[in-house]
Design a protein around this motif. Structure first.
Motif, PDB file in Angstrom:
ATOM      1  N   ILE A 160       0.837  -1.208   0.000  1.00  0.00           N
ATOM      2  CA  ILE A 160       0.000   0.000   0.000  1.00  0.00           C
ATOM      3  C   ILE A 160       0.868   1.252   0.000  1.00  0.00           C
ATOM      4  O   ILE A 160       0.566   2.241  -0.682  1.00  0.00           O
ATOM      5  CB  ILE A 160      -0.966  -0.008   1.214  1.00  0.00           C
ATOM      6  CG1 ILE A 160      -1.870  -1.241   1.151  1.00  0.00           C
ATOM      7  CG2 ILE A 160      -1.800   1.268   1.253  1.00  0.00           C
ATOM      8  CD1 ILE A 160      -2.628  -1.407  -0.157  1.00  0.00           C
ATOM      9  N   GLU A 161       1.966   1.203   0.742  1.00  0.00           N
ATOM     10  CA  GLU A 161       2.890   2.339   0.687  1.00  0.00           C
ATOM     11  C   GLU A 161       3.424   2.491  -0.740  1.00  0.00           C
ATOM     12  O   GLU A 161       3.579   3.603  -1.240  1.00  0.00           O
ATOM     13  CB  GLU A 161       4.048   2.142   1.672  1.00  0.00           C
ATOM     14  CG  GLU A 161       4.973   3.338   1.720  1.00  0.00           C
ATOM     15  CD  GLU A 161       5.904   3.318   2.920  1.00  0.00           C
ATOM     16  OE1 GLU A 161       6.618   2.320   3.114  1.00  0.00           O
ATOM     17  OE2 GLU A 161       5.930   4.308   3.665  1.00  0.00           O
ATOM     18  N   GLY A 162       3.654   1.356  -1.410  1.00  0.00           N
ATOM     19  CA  GLY A 162       4.075   1.396  -2.816  1.00  0.00           C
ATOM     20  C   GLY A 162       3.061   2.151  -3.666  1.00  0.00           C
ATOM     21  O   GLY A 162       3.415   3.036  -4.452  1.00  0.00           O
ATOM     22  N   HIS A 163       1.772   1.815  -3.497  1.00  0.00           N
ATOM     23  CA  HIS A 163       0.743   2.519  -4.273  1.00  0.00           C
ATOM     24  C   HIS A 163       0.785   4.029  -3.992  1.00  0.00           C
ATOM     25  O   HIS A 163       0.723   4.847  -4.917  1.00  0.00           O
ATOM     26  CB  HIS A 163      -0.648   1.971  -3.942  1.00  0.00           C
ATOM     27  CG  HIS A 163      -1.020   0.759  -4.750  1.00  0.00           C
ATOM     28  ND1 HIS A 163      -1.069   0.757  -6.128  1.00  0.00           N
ATOM     29  CD2 HIS A 163      -1.365  -0.503  -4.373  1.00  0.00           C
ATOM     30  CE1 HIS A 163      -1.426  -0.445  -6.558  1.00  0.00           C
ATOM     31  NE2 HIS A 163      -1.615  -1.236  -5.520  1.00  0.00           N
ATOM     32  N   GLY A 176      -3.713   3.257  -6.696  1.00  0.00           N
ATOM     33  CA  GLY A 176      -4.329   1.924  -6.654  1.00  0.00           C
ATOM     34  C   GLY A 176      -5.057   1.657  -7.957  1.00  0.00           C
ATOM     35  O   GLY A 176      -5.338   2.571  -8.736  1.00  0.00           O
ATOM     36  N   GLY A 177      -5.393   0.392  -8.189  1.00  0.00           N
ATOM     37  CA  GLY A 177      -5.971  -0.025  -9.467  1.00  0.00           C
ATOM     38  C   GLY A 177      -7.167   0.798  -9.915  1.00  0.00           C
ATOM     39  O   GLY A 177      -7.288   1.138 -11.089  1.00  0.00           O
ATOM     40  N   VAL A 178      -8.056   1.148  -8.977  1.00  0.00           N
ATOM     41  CA  VAL A 178      -9.272   1.878  -9.368  1.00  0.00           C
ATOM     42  C   VAL A 178      -8.934   3.315  -9.820  1.00  0.00           C
ATOM     43  O   VAL A 178      -9.718   3.949 -10.537  1.00  0.00           O
ATOM     44  CB  VAL A 178     -10.310   1.867  -8.213  1.00  0.00           C
ATOM     45  CG1 VAL A 178     -11.623   2.492  -8.641  1.00  0.00           C
ATOM     46  CG2 VAL A 178     -10.555   0.439  -7.735  1.00  0.00           C
ATOM     47  N   ALA A 179      -7.757   3.802  -9.447  1.00  0.00           N
ATOM     48  CA  ALA A 179      -7.331   5.135  -9.894  1.00  0.00           C
ATOM     49  C   ALA A 179      -7.093   5.171 -11.403  1.00  0.00           C
ATOM     50  O   ALA A 179      -6.951   6.248 -11.991  1.00  0.00           O
ATOM     51  CB  ALA A 179      -6.073   5.572  -9.144  1.00  0.00           C
ATOM     52  N   ILE A 218       7.194  -0.048  -6.144  1.00  0.00           N
ATOM     53  CA  ILE A 218       7.805  -0.787  -5.025  1.00  0.00           C
ATOM     54  C   ILE A 218       9.270  -0.367  -4.871  1.00  0.00           C
ATOM     55  O   ILE A 218       9.766  -0.162  -3.759  1.00  0.00           O
ATOM     56  CB  ILE A 218       7.677  -2.314  -5.262  1.00  0.00           C
ATOM     57  CG1 ILE A 218       6.196  -2.705  -5.392  1.00  0.00           C
ATOM     58  CG2 ILE A 218       8.374  -3.108  -4.157  1.00  0.00           C
ATOM     59  CD1 ILE A 218       5.310  -2.353  -4.205  1.00  0.00           C
ATOM     60  N   ALA A 219       9.951  -0.201  -6.004  1.00  0.00           N
ATOM     61  CA  ALA A 219      11.339   0.269  -5.967  1.00  0.00           C
ATOM     62  C   ALA A 219      11.394   1.672  -5.359  1.00  0.00           C
ATOM     63  O   ALA A 219      12.247   1.971  -4.520  1.00  0.00           O
ATOM     64  CB  ALA A 219      11.922   0.277  -7.379  1.00  0.00           C
ATOM     65  N   LEU A 252       5.748  -2.875   7.905  1.00  0.00           N
ATOM     66  CA  LEU A 252       4.434  -2.468   8.398  1.00  0.00           C
ATOM     67  C   LEU A 252       4.220  -0.992   8.079  1.00  0.00           C
ATOM     68  O   LEU A 252       5.100  -0.168   8.314  1.00  0.00           O
ATOM     69  CB  LEU A 252       4.323  -2.681   9.915  1.00  0.00           C
ATOM     70  CG  LEU A 252       4.415  -4.141  10.365  1.00  0.00           C
ATOM     71  CD1 LEU A 252       4.343  -4.222  11.883  1.00  0.00           C
ATOM     72  CD2 LEU A 252       3.304  -4.971   9.744  1.00  0.00           C
ATOM     73  N   LEU A 253       3.064  -0.686   7.527  1.00  0.00           N
ATOM     74  CA  LEU A 253       2.779   0.704   7.194  1.00  0.00           C
ATOM     75  C   LEU A 253       2.438   1.433   8.492  1.00  0.00           C
ATOM     76  O   LEU A 253       1.452   1.110   9.150  1.00  0.00           O
ATOM     77  CB  LEU A 253       1.602   0.744   6.212  1.00  0.00           C
ATOM     78  CG  LEU A 253       1.233   2.092   5.613  1.00  0.00           C
ATOM     79  CD1 LEU A 253       2.422   2.718   4.921  1.00  0.00           C
ATOM     80  CD2 LEU A 253       0.099   1.912   4.620  1.00  0.00           C
TER      81      LEU A 253
END
Ligand code: KG4
Ligand code: ZN
Length: 342
Positions: free
Chosen positions: A115-118, A270-273, A308-309, A338-339
């Motif tokens: 989620i932090e990646g997104h 995120g995907g829905v974006a 992610i990178a 952990l976020l």
């Protein structure tokens, strides 16, 4: 600095190479292999198949990444790998690869929260001024997050039941649309009348939470309940009406959050974006509130290793300089990813 990213949390295998210049990560190459065809027959992602497909795809993709971008392992400074949340067996493939490469080439391997990646995918789009309000809308999350700086997040709202992407997927399935559900539903909605059905979404004010199960059920049952003969147009109309109400719910919450929390930037990820209607609605909300609007390229909204990178890079830079050295098991994989959402 050169950063390798690895993402295997769900049904996309992805590897990416970033170059960081002047503190800004930039994409050199971002390869994504979707497994969706392998899951199509089952109507959803089958975890065991996902793990096996990642295993088959990952090494050839790393070789292809090296071939296309010409980097040598000795050039690499950092590896970021998705550590969770996601399908456990699928994650394991990427984590094992990231750790093994890090060990073999003496490159630190940073576990990254997906989620932090997104959220960080926004930083690949343009420079961002904090604080940023970020709407995280994926297959598993519908969070409103206040990001005060890198690594500093406060969750303002979340879903009480289904994630919005999950609702798109389930309604698409009930309407007989092909996988992946979200994009199929958006295509159907483009041909439909958004006012044909008066669906409602639960109002959870004053909280900034959302709920999608009622809307999902109403939209899923609308096809069966209708006596209309024009089935194809009916499907399009249900899709358009569902999308209108689902996105209205998100826009309203974003507008309320913008009133309650003064921010400089509104982001979405995120995907829905990747949904054009949502992008347009949020851009309008940002404009009305007088804040900057940022949205990643569509290909960076769905799962990818570039984000992610980038998240791995920012996590690494949060460490004191003296600790930014390679060490076997320098990072605690259990707690590091952990976020830290307050
Ligand atoms: O971020 P993502 O690729 O994976 C997760 O981390 O969950 O998001 C996938 C979700 C799925 O539910 C998919 O249907 C949805 O994003 N999605 C869309 C669109 N593209 C992907 N939903 C609506 N409109 C789209 N164009
Ligand atoms: Zn995702």
């Amino acid at each position: 600095m050169w950063v390798l990213g690895i993402e295997t949390s769900c049904d996309e295998t992805s590897v990416a190479l970033l170059r960081v210049q002047g503190g800004r990560p930039q994409i050199v190459q971002n390869l994504i292999a979707s497994q969706i065809d392998a899951h199509q027959l089952f109507g959803g992602v089958v975890p065991e198949i996902a793990s096996r497909k990642h295993l088959e795809a990952l090494n050839p993709m790393l070789a292809e990444l090296r071939r296309q971008s010409g980097f040598e392992w000795r050039d690499l400074d950092l590896i970021g790998v998705t550590h969770g949340p996601g399908l456990v067996g699928a994650l394991l493939v990427g984590v094992a690869a990231g750790k093994a490469l890090g060990y073999a080439h003496r490159v630190p391997c940073v576990p990254v929260n997906h989620i932090e990646g997104h959220i960080v995918s926004n930083f690949l789009a343009q420079p961002i001024t904090f604080p940023m309000l970020c709407l995280v809308v994926s297959g598993g999350h519908s969070d409103l997050v206040l990001m005060r700086e890198h690594g500093d997040y406060v969750r303002l709202g979340r879903t009480r039941d289904d994630a919005v992407g999950e609702a798109f997927d389930k309604v698409a399935r009930a309407l007989g649309l092909p996988l992946p559900g979200g994009p199929s539903l958006e295509r159907a909605a483009a041909q439909g009348n958004p006012l044909a059905f008066d669906f409602t979404a639960s109002n959870l004010e004053p909280s900034l939470d959302v709920s999608y199960s009622g809307l999902k059920t109403a939209a899923s049952q609308a096809l069966r309940k209708s006596t209309r003969e024009d089935k194809e147009q009916l499907v399009n109309d249900i899709a358009a009406s569902f999308q209108r109400v689902a996105v209205r719910q998100l826009r309203r919450n974003v507008e309320r959050a913008l009133q309650e929390h003064p921010v400089a930037t509104l982001g979405v990820c995120g995907g829905v974006a990747a949904n054009s209607f949502l992008r347009g609605q949020l851009e309008a909300a940002a404009k009305a509130a007088g804040v900057a609007f940022v949205v990643p390229d569509k290909v960076l909204c769905t799962d990818n290793a570039a984000m992610i990178a980038a998240a791995g890079y920012y996590r690494w830079m949060m460490r004191p300089e003296s600790e930014r050295v390679w060490q076997l098991d320098a990072l605690d994989f259990k707690t590091h990813s952990l976020l830290p959402i307050a």
